[in-house]
Scaffold this motif. Structure first.
Motif, PDB file in Angstrom:
ATOM      1  N   ARG A 154      11.925   4.743  15.612  1.00  0.00           N
ATOM      2  CA  ARG A 154      12.365   4.171  16.889  1.00  0.00           C
ATOM      3  C   ARG A 154      11.323   3.274  17.553  1.00  0.00           C
ATOM      4  N   THR A 155      10.175   3.089  16.921  1.00  0.00           N
ATOM      5  CA  THR A 155       9.128   2.243  17.523  1.00  0.00           C
ATOM      6  C   THR A 155       9.237   0.790  17.077  1.00  0.00           C
ATOM      7  N   GLY A 156       9.999   0.542  16.027  1.00  0.00           N
ATOM      8  CA  GLY A 156      10.093  -0.805  15.466  1.00  0.00           C
ATOM      9  C   GLY A 156       8.946  -1.138  14.527  1.00  0.00           C
ATOM     10  N   HIS A 157       7.928  -0.279  14.478  1.00  0.00           N
ATOM     11  CA  HIS A 157       6.773  -0.544  13.637  1.00  0.00           C
ATOM     12  C   HIS A 157       7.043  -0.178  12.177  1.00  0.00           C
ATOM     13  N   ALA A 158       6.353  -0.870  11.291  1.00  0.00           N
ATOM     14  CA  ALA A 158       6.350  -0.533   9.874  1.00  0.00           C
ATOM     15  C   ALA A 158       4.996   0.029   9.505  1.00  0.00           C
ATOM     16  N   GLU A 159       4.977   0.945   8.557  1.00  0.00           N
ATOM     17  CA  GLU A 159       3.705   1.351   7.975  1.00  0.00           C
ATOM     18  C   GLU A 159       3.208   0.153   7.173  1.00  0.00           C
ATOM     19  N   ALA A 160       1.995  -0.280   7.449  1.00  0.00           N
ATOM     20  CA  ALA A 160       1.491  -1.506   6.830  1.00  0.00           C
ATOM     21  C   ALA A 160       0.011  -1.379   6.529  1.00  0.00           C
ATOM     22  N   CYS A 161      -0.487  -2.328   5.757  1.00  0.00           N
ATOM     23  CA  CYS A 161      -1.910  -2.359   5.420  1.00  0.00           C
ATOM     24  C   CYS A 161      -2.477  -3.744   5.662  1.00  0.00           C
TER      25      CYS A 161
ATOM     26  N   ASP B  13      12.392   7.607   0.991  1.00  0.00           N
ATOM     27  CA  ASP B  13      11.854   7.356   2.332  1.00  0.00           C
ATOM     28  C   ASP B  13      12.734   6.326   3.019  1.00  0.00           C
ATOM     29  N   VAL B  14      13.496   6.755   3.999  1.00  0.00           N
ATOM     30  CA  VAL B  14      14.497   5.898   4.621  1.00  0.00           C
ATOM     31  C   VAL B  14      14.138   5.627   6.071  1.00  0.00           C
ATOM     32  N   GLY B  15      14.267   4.375   6.488  1.00  0.00           N
ATOM     33  CA  GLY B  15      13.985   3.994   7.866  1.00  0.00           C
ATOM     34  C   GLY B  15      13.280   2.658   7.920  1.00  0.00           C
ATOM     35  N   THR B  16      13.382   1.992   9.053  1.00  0.00           N
ATOM     36  CA  THR B  16      12.756   0.672   9.189  1.00  0.00           C
ATOM     37  C   THR B  16      11.241   0.740   9.072  1.00  0.00           C
ATOM     38  N   GLN B  17      10.674   1.923   9.288  1.00  0.00           N
ATOM     39  CA  GLN B  17       9.216   2.058   9.163  1.00  0.00           C
ATOM     40  C   GLN B  17       8.750   1.889   7.723  1.00  0.00           C
ATOM     41  N   TYR B  18       9.697   1.957   6.769  1.00  0.00           N
ATOM     42  CA  TYR B  18       9.370   1.796   5.347  1.00  0.00           C
ATOM     43  C   TYR B  18       9.877   0.464   4.792  1.00  0.00           C
ATOM     44  N   ARG B  19      10.193  -0.460   5.668  1.00  0.00           N
ATOM     45  CA  ARG B  19      10.747  -1.737   5.215  1.00  0.00           C
ATOM     46  C   ARG B  19       9.708  -2.571   4.455  1.00  0.00           C
ATOM     47  N   SER B  20      10.235  -3.489   3.680  1.00  0.00           N
ATOM     48  CA  SER B  20       9.397  -4.431   2.946  1.00  0.00           C
ATOM     49  C   SER B  20       9.163  -5.650   3.835  1.00  0.00           C
ATOM     50  N   ALA B  21       7.900  -5.982   4.069  1.00  0.00           N
ATOM     51  CA  ALA B  21       7.606  -7.100   4.973  1.00  0.00           C
ATOM     52  C   ALA B  21       6.251  -7.726   4.663  1.00  0.00           C
TER      53      ALA B  21
ATOM     54  N   ALA C  41       3.695  -4.702   4.327  1.00  0.00           N
ATOM     55  CA  ALA C  41       4.385  -3.425   4.475  1.00  0.00           C
ATOM     56  C   ALA C  41       5.212  -3.233   3.212  1.00  0.00           C
ATOM     57  N   ALA C  42       5.022  -2.095   2.544  1.00  0.00           N
ATOM     58  CA  ALA C  42       5.699  -1.879   1.259  1.00  0.00           C
ATOM     59  C   ALA C  42       5.990  -0.401   1.053  1.00  0.00           C
ATOM     60  N   GLY C  43       6.524   0.223   2.076  1.00  0.00           N
ATOM     61  CA  GLY C  43       6.774   1.654   2.007  1.00  0.00           C
ATOM     62  C   GLY C  43       5.603   2.437   2.570  1.00  0.00           C
ATOM     63  N   CYS C  44       5.407   3.640   2.081  1.00  0.00           N
ATOM     64  CA  CYS C  44       4.339   4.507   2.579  1.00  0.00           C
ATOM     65  C   CYS C  44       2.974   3.858   2.373  1.00  0.00           C
ATOM     66  N   PHE C  45       2.180   3.771   3.436  1.00  0.00           N
ATOM     67  CA  PHE C  45       0.898   3.071   3.305  1.00  0.00           C
ATOM     68  C   PHE C  45      -0.132   3.842   2.490  1.00  0.00           C
ATOM     69  N   TRP C  46       0.104   5.116   2.229  1.00  0.00           N
ATOM     70  CA  TRP C  46      -0.827   5.855   1.378  1.00  0.00           C
ATOM     71  C   TRP C  46      -0.854   5.248  -0.027  1.00  0.00           C
ATOM     72  N   CYS C  47       0.313   4.917  -0.543  1.00  0.00           N
ATOM     73  CA  CYS C  47       0.397   4.314  -1.882  1.00  0.00           C
ATOM     74  C   CYS C  47      -0.146   2.893  -1.875  1.00  0.00           C
ATOM     75  N   VAL C  48       0.277   2.108  -0.903  1.00  0.00           N
ATOM     76  CA  VAL C  48      -0.119   0.698  -0.836  1.00  0.00           C
ATOM     77  C   VAL C  48      -1.631   0.559  -0.722  1.00  0.00           C
ATOM     78  N   GLU C  49      -2.228   1.367   0.128  1.00  0.00           N
ATOM     79  CA  GLU C  49      -3.673   1.314   0.334  1.00  0.00           C
ATOM     80  C   GLU C  49      -4.427   1.504  -0.973  1.00  0.00           C
ATOM     81  N   GLU C  50      -4.088   2.541  -1.710  1.00  0.00           N
ATOM     82  CA  GLU C  50      -4.840   2.851  -2.920  1.00  0.00           C
ATOM     83  C   GLU C  50      -4.627   1.803  -4.006  1.00  0.00           C
ATOM     84  N   GLN C  51      -3.440   1.241  -4.077  1.00  0.00           N
ATOM     85  CA  GLN C  51      -3.180   0.204  -5.068  1.00  0.00           C
ATOM     86  C   GLN C  51      -4.043  -1.025  -4.812  1.00  0.00           C
ATOM     87  N   PHE C  52      -4.046  -1.516  -3.587  1.00  0.00           N
ATOM     88  CA  PHE C  52      -4.796  -2.741  -3.296  1.00  0.00           C
ATOM     89  C   PHE C  52      -6.304  -2.531  -3.343  1.00  0.00           C
TER      90      PHE C  52
END
Length: 223
Positions: free
Chosen positions: A94-101, A134-142, A53-64
């Motif tokens: 509020r779901t506790g989930h992060a955007e991830a790849c 982009d602020v919120g736990t859904q954008y956390r680094s994990a 998880a590294a922020g918005c998954f749109w960016c992460v997906e294309e990079q990897f």
């Protein structure tokens, strides 16, 4: 529209990441087959999975997707408590989930060490529960590890980066066991490729992608 803060790569950070690549095990190329993983062509041999998880998954997906040895990248949600979450739910924070790849890769072509190096280039791991605007736990680094070896490597490189002072601030990346991963809605998959002319893709994803490709020149898929 989301806005992202694109951090410059310090010489210390770049040097350390290139060091990771230099000590990574030699990679053996193999012929690719035609298996399918989540709609993507895969290889005819065993693959491993890394989950970041590294922020918005749109960016992460294309990079990897750029990296040689990466078979497929699947955007989704993980780390939370809500079953079968929707994008709208996750964006509330509020779901506790992060955007991830999920990064499905051939370990004979690219190592987990190299994927970790890519992870630290793909975003700013010193920002707590956010990436830029982009602020919120859904954008956390994990990092969601799949086995003890992945956890050991993640902890090791975080410590080394902090000890070397690669960033101005300490890394806040969470290292957690992999749990249930929910694949995101279809329109989130291959987002950059399918929406390349949109302002967000041109203004945010494209510059980050260009920086990423510059750092990992020589590790990219042949075009």
């Amino acid at each position: 529209m989301k806005l992202k803060h694109i951090i410059p790569y310090s010489s210390r950070l770049t040097f350390f990441l290139l060091f990771i690549l230099s000590i990574s095990c030699a990679q053996t190329k193999s012929d690719k087959g035609s298996n399918v993983v989540d709609g993507h062509k895969a290889i005819n041999q065993a693959t491993d999975t890394a989950t970041f998880a590294a922020g918005c998954f749109w960016c992460v997906e294309e990079q990897f997707k750029q990296l040689d040895g990466v078979v497929a990248v699947v955007s989704g949600y993980t780390g939370g408590h809500v079953r079968n979450p929707t994008y709208r739910q996750v964006t509330t924070g509020r779901t506790g989930h992060a955007e991830a790849c999920n990064i499905i890769y051939n370990p004979a072509e690219i190592s987990y060490d190299e994927l970790l190096a890519a992870f630290f280039v793909a975003h700013d791991p010193t920002q707590l529960n956010r990436q830029g605007a982009d602020v919120g736990t859904q954008y956390r680094s994990a990092i969601f590890y799949h086995n003890a070896d992945q956890k050991k490597l993640a902890d090791y490189y975080i410590k080394q980066l902090n000890d070397e002072g690669a960033y101005d601030n300490s890394i806040v990346t969470e290292v957690n066991p992999y749990g249930k991963f929910y694949k995101a809605e279809d329109y989130h998959q291959d987002y950059y490729v399918n929406n390349m002319n949109e302002a967000y893709c041109q203004m945010v994803i494209k510059p980050k992608l260009e920086k990423f490709r510059k750092v990992f020149k020589g590790k990219l898929k042949q075009e």
